[in-house]
Design an enzyme around this catalytic site. Structure first.
Site, PDB file in Angstrom:
ATOM      1  NE  ARG A 180     -16.858  -6.938   6.679  1.00 15.58           N
ATOM      2  CZ  ARG A 180     -17.749  -5.944   6.502  1.00 15.58           C
ATOM      3  NH1 ARG A 180     -18.546  -5.964   5.444  1.00 15.58           N
ATOM      4  NH2 ARG A 180     -17.855  -4.953   7.372  1.00 15.58           N
ATOM      5  CG  ASP A 461     -19.395   0.403   8.221  1.00 12.03           C
ATOM      6  OD1 ASP A 461     -19.872   1.193   7.367  1.00 12.03           O
ATOM      7  OD2 ASP A 461     -19.611  -0.820   8.198  1.00 12.03           O
TER       8      ASP A 461
END
Length: 554
Positions: A180, A461
């Site tokens: 990613r 996160d």
């Protein structure tokens, strides 16, 4: 004119000196760094930047133009100019690529060496190696992450830490690797071209692709990516152009690259068909990025009091706007023959409290059961211990490699469904303090270079920190009352912020960064200034610009 060669491949005629003119590296350069940042790789990055950065910046400006319209009270709707794409049943995405037919359990996490080994040793089908939300983009994290993946692909990633050895399993095929890259909005300030920082997206993609694409194909998979934070099909078109150039540049067949798009912004939810259409032969489906999606709903409609949401714990996947988003994503993906991936289970096992752990694992099981029954083809976990739970649920309810045959023709989602903010719940002081704790805890870790922070047995996160600060901003902006009868205003928010920061600081080791985190967080919870992204707001604090290294001297 010089012909560049990399591992014997013909790259093409390139005037190296000309291309590398005004390309500089401002991060530390070591022998290990040069393994990734070869002269050939840097030429490729420079080509990507000069070809696509102008378009990237124009698309980011387009986001702000759209925001100005939403700030006036306008709402989103499906695009009339692309109606013909949505209504055409004839076009499809490509068949799943090698290693991506069955993706029922994907583990996600940062690219530090220990995580890479543990993730690849997990009982999962794929590993999403994350340069984005679970990584703080220090130069060392980004470069070492690239080195770790380079070594992992070649099965040279084993290492020893103290007395403990970390080795890749040899008793089975390892999970398929998906990288990613950072979103279009982020820059990599340690690498400049013509005096401008390169896009973080292009840097992450370019290094991973250039160094590993052919090796991955040789080993039976390919260069696969997760694409985050997009807000329109035009941003997907840009990725498709990048993919085509990259494959042509090294002489690779077009369509070898595959990209799974995270639908984690509310504007993108109105353009799912169009996003798949733009990627076409490079598409490997869409993913429900649940926390970022909630963040985007609040962010884009933050000026609109009709979009005020209750405590984060009340905004579950079953509330109307989230349920509509999931159903539309699955229907859209399966209509086009590509995967519809589910969301994250962020729980961490609670080793010292069996009752609490059983309750947490039951919630994981229920969430995964909801996903597989809805028609998802796979799901995410943040911790290896959750893989078995998720796998049991999917194996029991999805005996086939995927559910592309589940068409969901019963689903009919309108714009009103996607914007239905009928969410039962209250705004409480406990909810305010929880948001403050999560925001401060994540930001403090990020400022120390850690992008994935365990808080209250959940792996938090950037997405969850963004939900926290956006809710606080929204509540102050609209002066909402709490369930206890207290008006949420600037003074109240800042008072609670300082209380929470002092409490967290008192419990943390010396040298912590809670007061610095509070300084930045305090600018974001008053209903006044609002940064597009916390990561952009904090980025300069973790840049470590060193003496300029001209790329021509690599």
């Amino acid at each position: 004119m010089t012909t560049l060669r990399d591992q014997g491949r013909h790259i093409g005629p390139v005037n190296v000196e000309q291309v590398l003119k005004d390309v500089n590296i401002l991060g530390s350069v070591t022998d290990q760094t040069r393994k990734i940042l070869s002269k050939e790789a840097v030429v490729f990055l420079a080509v990507l930047h000069r070809t696509f950065n102008g378009t990237r910046k124009a698309l980011l400006q387009r986001r702000q133009i759209r925001q100005a319209e939403l700030d006036k009270g306008n709402l989103l709707d499906f695009l009339p100019e692309t109606q013909h794409i949505r209504e055409n049943d004839a076009w499809k995405g490509p068949p799943p690529a090698p290693g991506l037919v069955d993706r029922r359990i994907e583990i996600t996490g940062p690219t530090d060496r220990k995580m890479v080994v543990n993730a690849l040793n997990s009982d999962v089908w794929t590993y999403m190696a994350d340069f984005e939300d679970s990584s703080a983009p220090t130069w060392e994290n980004m470069i070492n992450g690239q080195l770790n993946l380079y070594d992992a692909i070649r099965k040279q990633v084993d290492f020893k830490q103290g007395e403990k050895e970390y080795k890749l399993r040899t008793d089975r095929v390892l999970p398929t690797l998906i990288a990613r890259a950072r979103g279009w909005h982020l820059e990599e300030k340690h690498f400049t071209v013509d005096g401008e920082p390169i896009s973080g997206s292009l840097f992450d993609f370019g290094l991973y692709f250039f160094n590993n694409a052919e090796e991955l194909v040789k080993r039976g998979t390919g260069p696969y990516f997760y694409l985050p934070k997009m807000e329109s099909h035009l941003e997907a078109r840009l990725w498709n152009d990048v993919f085509n150039l990259a494959q042509d540049y090294i002489g690779m067949r077009r369509g070898t690259i595959r990209g799974t798009v995270l639908i984690e912004t509310i504007p993108a939810a109105f353009e799912m068909d169009e996003i798949i259409y733009e990627l076409r032969d490079h598409s490997s489906g869409l993913n429900c990025g649940r926390w970022d999606y909630i963040f985007s709903v609040i962010k884009r409609f933050r000026q609109n009091s009709a979009f005020v949401l209750p405590d984060r714990s009340s905004v579950t996947m079953t509330v109307p706007f989230m349920d509509a988003y999931v159903k539309l994503l699955i229907k859209t993906c399966h209509r086009r023959g590509v995967h519809a991936m589910g969301g994250m289970a962020a729980q961490i096992p609670i080793k010292d409290d069996k009752e609490a752990n059983d309750k947490a694992m039951d919630s994981v099981r229920a969430d995964k059961l909801r996903e597989v029954r809805a028609g998802h083809d796979g799901t995410w976990v943040a911790h290896p211990a959750l893989a078995g739970i998720a796998a049991d649920v999917f194996n029991t309810n999805m005996p086939t490699p995927n559910q592309l045959h589940v068409r969901r023709e019963d689903v009919h989602i309108t714009a009103n469904d996607l914007l239905n903010m009928n969410v039962p719940g209250k705004i409480t002081e406990e909810g305010i303090r929880k948001n403050l704790n999560i925001g401060l805890g994540y930001m403090e870790g990020w400022l120390r270079g850690v992008g994935c922070v365990p808080i209250n047995y959940l792996m938090e996160d950037a997405a969850t920190a963004e939900v926290s600060r956006s809710q606080l901003w929204q509540w102050v902006k609209h002066g909402v009352p709490t369930a206890e009868g207290k008006k949420v205003d600037k003074a109240y928010a800042l008072k609670l912020l300082q209380e929470q920061a002092s409490e967290l600081e008192g419990k943390a080791p010396k040298g912590n960064k809670y007061q610095l985190a509070a300084k930045y967080f305090g600018t974001q919870v008053t209903g006044e200034d609002y940064a597009e992204f916390l990561t952009s707001l904090l980025y300069n604090e973790i840049t470590n610009v060193s003496e300029k290294t001209p790329a021509a001297k690599l």
